[in-house]
Design an enzyme around this catalytic site. Structure first.
Site, short mmCIF file in Angstrom:
data_model
loop_
_atom_site.label_atom_id
_atom_site.label_comp_id
_atom_site.label_asym_id
_atom_site.label_seq_id
_atom_site.Cartn_x
_atom_site.Cartn_y
_atom_site.Cartn_z
N PRO A 176 0.78 -1.24 0.00
CA PRO A 176 0.00 0.00 0.00
C PRO A 176 0.81 1.29 0.00
CG PRO A 176 0.05 -0.91 2.21
CD PRO A 176 0.78 -1.90 1.33
N CYS A 177 1.50 1.54 -1.11
CA CYS A 177 2.26 2.79 -1.22
C CYS A 177 1.33 4.00 -1.30
CB CYS A 177 3.20 2.75 -2.41
SG CYS A 177 2.43 2.31 -3.97
N HIS A 178 0.02 3.77 -1.55
CA HIS A 178 -0.91 4.89 -1.61
C HIS A 178 -1.13 5.53 -0.23
CE1 HIS A 178 -3.36 1.29 -0.71
NE2 HIS A 178 -4.17 2.11 -0.04
#
Length: 289
Positions: free
Chosen positions: A250-252
């Site tokens: 989850p780089c978001h």
């Protein structure tokens, strides 16, 4: 129940609404103004936005203010607790068990010689979803909007796994998509495997991303600090940008310390949409994978 195509169409409408509201946040646009921009009725927009995101357009404006983003960044106790558990690749994510595996040195050198990788595309909550996987797990998950985007992703896959046998299989990709994005299920969480290919440092960054809980935000500096590398913020940001498995890694959830939601490989509107959905679902007590 909405079909996948309808979900994709609704994402496109919500993405347009997100872009419009973000650009005009200071003037607090009305629902009528927003509906006119998107090209649907106020009633229809209010319904699909709320059903899709779990919050209304007005609540979205409140969520995406810089002040609120900064407040979430300061509330790091949950993140600290998660990171204190260790940077393993087996943490819980969206009610799924994610098992992260690394490619072996031999697989890295051979560029996938002897491997079969099935890939394909399907509509999703966040635009068209491109998924590639082999017998060990998902090795690429990305999003795109136009046909050219898929062409570019296939070219990337061919470069990343130059010696592997690549087989198009949209049906298998759709099955993986349903497992990843299966919303509102009371079934026992299903274990998903992702296959990561990168340097030792990139692996550490991606494993650190897995420790960020859904609905939480983290700055690049906070992530670097959590890894014991406070002076490596730029290197951490670079590793995040090289992440090949969107959403599951989850780089978001990483934003600038100023509260800005920019810098996302698959588009800032898509990043905001993911965060909005996670935030709305957690507020309403629903579980979305």
């Amino acid at each position: 129940m909405n079909t996948a195509a309808e979900q994709h169409a609704n994402y496109q409408r919500v993405a347009r609404a997100i872009h419009y509201l973000s650009a005009r946040q200071a003037t607090q646009p009305s629902l009528a103004e927003l509906a006119a921009h998107v090209g649907i009725s106020e009633f229809h927009l209010q319904r699909i936005f709320t059903e899709w995101a779990g919050v209304s357009p007005k609540q979205f404006l409140q969520f995406l203010t810089k002040q609120n983003a900064k407040r979430l960044l300061r509330s790091s106790s949950v993140l600290d607790s998660a990171l204190a558990c260790g940077l393993s690749g087996s943490g819980r994510l969206h009610d799924l068990m994610i098992k992260a595996e690394r490619v072996t040195p031999g697989e890295y050198r051979s560029m996938g010689a002897g491997l079969q990788i099935h890939y394909g595309s399907c509509p999703s909550l966040y635009g068209y979803c491109f998924i590639a996987a082999n017998h060990r797990g998902i090795c690429k998950l990305a999003f795109y909007d136009e046909a050219q985007g898929e062409v570019e992703l296939i070219a990337e896959l061919e470069q990343e796994w130059a010696a592997a046998e690549l087989i198009r299989d949209d049906r298998r990709a759709a099955a993986f998509h349903d497992t990843v994005f299966n919303a509102r299920s009371n079934a026992k969480p299903e274990k998903l495997r992702v296959l990561l290919k990168g340097t030792e440092f990139q692996m550490k960054v991606w494993e650190a991303l897995l420790a960020i809980p859904a609905g939480e935000l983290c700055s690049y500096q906070q992530l670097a600090d959590s890894m014991g590398m406070p002076t490596s913020t730029r290197a951490v940001a670079s590793a995040i940008a090289r992440n090949n498995i969107a959403y599951l890694i989850p780089c978001h959830r990483v934003i600038r310390g100023t509260g800005e939601f920019s810098q996302y490989r698959w588009g800032s509107e898509r990043k905001q949409a993911m965060l909005l959905r996670e935030h709305g679902i957690s507020d309403t007590g629903l579980v979305v994978s």
